[in-house]
Design an enzyme around this catalytic site. Structure first.
Site, PDB file in Angstrom:
ATOM      1  N   TYR A  34      15.408  29.947   8.408  1.00 21.82           N
ATOM      2  CA  TYR A  34      14.184  30.544   8.951  1.00 21.82           C
ATOM      3  C   TYR A  34      14.174  30.532  10.473  1.00 21.82           C
ATOM      4  CZ  TYR A  34      11.970  30.523   4.332  1.00 21.82           C
ATOM      5  OH  TYR A  34      11.663  30.753   3.028  1.00 21.82           O
ATOM      6  N   MET A  37      11.387  24.461   2.256  1.00 17.49           N
ATOM      7  CA  MET A  37      10.594  23.674   1.317  1.00 17.49           C
ATOM      8  C   MET A  37      11.467  22.894   0.340  1.00 17.49           C
ATOM      9  SD  MET A  37       7.593  24.892  -1.286  1.00 17.49           S
ATOM     10  CE  MET A  37       6.576  25.615  -0.019  1.00 17.49           C
ATOM     11  N   ARG A  68      -9.812  -0.290  16.116  1.00 21.87           N
ATOM     12  CA  ARG A  68      -9.793   0.586  14.949  1.00 21.87           C
ATOM     13  C   ARG A  68     -10.793   0.015  13.943  1.00 21.87           C
ATOM     14  NH1 ARG A  68      -4.307   1.528  11.519  1.00 21.87           N
ATOM     15  NH2 ARG A  68      -4.764  -0.652  11.049  1.00 21.87           N
ATOM     16  N   LYS A 108       0.848  -1.205   0.000  1.00 23.92           N
ATOM     17  CA  LYS A 108       0.000   0.000   0.000  1.00 23.92           C
ATOM     18  C   LYS A 108       0.881   1.251   0.000  1.00 23.92           C
ATOM     19  CE  LYS A 108      -0.237  -0.297   5.022  1.00 23.92           C
ATOM     20  NZ  LYS A 108      -0.902  -0.997   6.131  1.00 23.92           N
TER      21      LYS A 108
HETATM   22  C1  LIG Z   1       0.000  -1.939   6.728  1.00 25.81           C
HETATM   23  C2  LIG Z   1      -0.494  -3.260   7.208  1.00 25.81           C
HETATM   24  C3  LIG Z   1       0.387  -4.317   7.477  1.00 25.81           C
HETATM   25  C4  LIG Z   1       1.901  -4.176   7.414  1.00 25.81           C
HETATM   26  O1  LIG Z   1       2.356  -3.602   8.612  1.00 25.81           O
HETATM   27  P1  LIG Z   1       3.928  -3.437   8.880  1.00 25.81           P
HETATM   28  O2  LIG Z   1       4.007  -2.931  10.264  1.00 25.81           O
HETATM   29  O3  LIG Z   1       4.419  -2.432   7.891  1.00 25.81           O
HETATM   30  O4  LIG Z   1       4.536  -4.773   8.672  1.00 25.81           O
HETATM   31  C5  LIG Z   1      -0.147  -5.541   7.805  1.00 25.81           C
HETATM   32  N1  LIG Z   1      -1.493  -5.725   7.904  1.00 25.81           N
HETATM   33  C6  LIG Z   1      -2.360  -4.725   7.670  1.00 25.81           C
HETATM   34  C7  LIG Z   1      -3.818  -4.982   7.797  1.00 25.81           C
HETATM   35  C8  LIG Z   1      -1.896  -3.463   7.328  1.00 25.81           C
HETATM   36  O5  LIG Z   1      -2.770  -2.480   7.095  1.00 25.81           O
END
Ligand SMILES: *Cc1c(COP(=O)(O)O)cnc(C)c1O
Length: 357
Positions: A254, A302, A130, A35
């Site tokens: 800055y 930036m 969650r 992802k």
């Molecule tokens: C992002 C995610 C993972 C991977 O988690 P890591 O800590 O990066 O290994 C595994 N399972 C789900 C459902 C996730 O959303």
């Protein structure tokens, strides 16, 4: 010459880290989590370099469709599932698996119509609070799913909030909650993210879901990636575009809140928060100049950062600056900036030129 900002992606390191997953969880299938553009590394290129992944996990349909369009026919799991009724035709058309984590998604499936079999992963909430169904609803959810025409295989999953902390007892408790809920249901199961893959072997079950460890970030609190035999995949580098002599008392950047304690060279490198370098990285955050340690001076702009070259009087315009990578763990930079490697890697911006080898 173009702006010298580059992300080099080391595909051998990626494959090495994948083999570490297989070594740690030899009896489990692997859903590689790609992802967020493979945590900023380039999703399609990363997927192409993981021929032994049994499935890919993504967050949204667009990511899944670009994988299908690039020719992948392996299992792809939408980790947040359906967002609306119109997604049903898409997941069916592109043959995607969906996570079902909420009553509203179950209702969408009951009201929609499937033209082809759809495999689902039922997400249970075992304590993260969650996403996911309460474990006491597992039979009811399963029964409703089984009534939906053309529903395919049903698998079960949950996620850990504290697997990175080997001193926490939540992970063992959640594993037990999950297994207890599933005793009467014969189905494939998955719990483990990267932290659980390396830290909690009895959570491996049928499928593991590595993310950060594939990219060489440490998944465990207090353990370096190197100590877990993980290799950095991304090396982010740029060059000095200015080197200037400054006097004791000169303020840099800055806010004028970083002041030269003595006369010294201060360099300027072409990267800033507009490229994903964290603006909250304070003066003192480590960088490498010509492979040698140096530190940020003053606030991140930036498009630029300033670098204290007090220990590198020979530094010149054009010299290489490494922000993180093989010789400077992204975890160290993240710690200095008060964040985690995940955020730094995902945040690498579209102005950065990517190179793969
Ligand atoms: C992002 C995610 C993972 C991977 O988690 P890591 O800590 O990066 O290994 C595994 N399972 C789900 C459902 C996730 O959303």
């Amino acid at each position: 010459m173009t702006r010298p900002l580059r992300a080099h992606i080391n595909l051998q390191a990626l494959q090495h880290n994948f083999s570490r997953v297989q070594q740690a969880a030899p009896r489990s299938r692997v859903m590689a989590i790609i992802k967020a553009n493979a945590y900023g590394h380039g999703m399609v290129r990363v997927a192409q370099s993981l021929p032994d992944a049994d499935a890919f996990g993504v967050a949204c349909i667009d990511e899944a469709i670009s994988l299908r369009e690039a020719g992948f026919d392996r299992r792809i799991v939408l980790l947040e599932g359906l967002f609306g009724a119109e997604d049903i035709a898409l997941v069916n058309g592109f043959q995607l698996d969906v996570v079902i984590h909420h009553e509203s998604q179950l209702a969408l499936l009951e009201q929609g119509s499937l033209l082809r079999p759809l495999d689902v992963w039922v997400k249970l909430d075992t304590g993260m609070h969650r996403l996911g169904f309460a474990t006491e609803n597992i039979e009811a959810v399963t029964a409703r799913l089984q009534k939906i025409p053309r529903i395919g295989a049903i698998r079960y999953m949950s996620h850990f909030p504290c697997a990175d902390d080997l001193d926490s007892n939540s992970t063992a408790r959640q594993r037990q909650t999950f297994l207890d809920a599933l005793t009467a249901i014969p189905a494939e199961q998955t719990l483990a993210n990267s932290a659980a893959i390396v830290g909690w072997p009895d959570t491996h079950l049928d499928w593991v879901r590595p993310g950060i460890m594939l990219y060489g970030g440490t998944p465990l609190i207090g353990r370096s990636a190197a100590s877990l035999d993980l290799q950095a995949v991304m090396t982010l580098s740029t060059r000095l575009i200015a080197v200037n002599e400054r006097r004791a008392g000169d303020a840099i950047g800055y806010g004028e809140d970083w002041v030269c304690p003595t006369d010294r060279l201060v360099g300027v490198a072409a990267i800033g928060y507009g490229d994903g370098y964290p603006r909250h990285a304070p003066g003192g955050t480590p960088v490498l100049v010509n492979g040698k340690p140096a530190k940020l001076a003053g606030r991140v702009s930036m498009d630029m950062i300033c670098i204290d070259l007090v220990d590198q009087p020979q530094a010149r315009v054009g010299d290489e600056v490494v922000l993180w990578g093989e010789a400077l763990p992204v975890d160290e930079v993240a710690a200095a900036a008060g964040t985690i490697s995940y955020e730094l890697l995902c945040g690498v911006g579209s102005r950065v030129q990517f190179e793969y080898s």
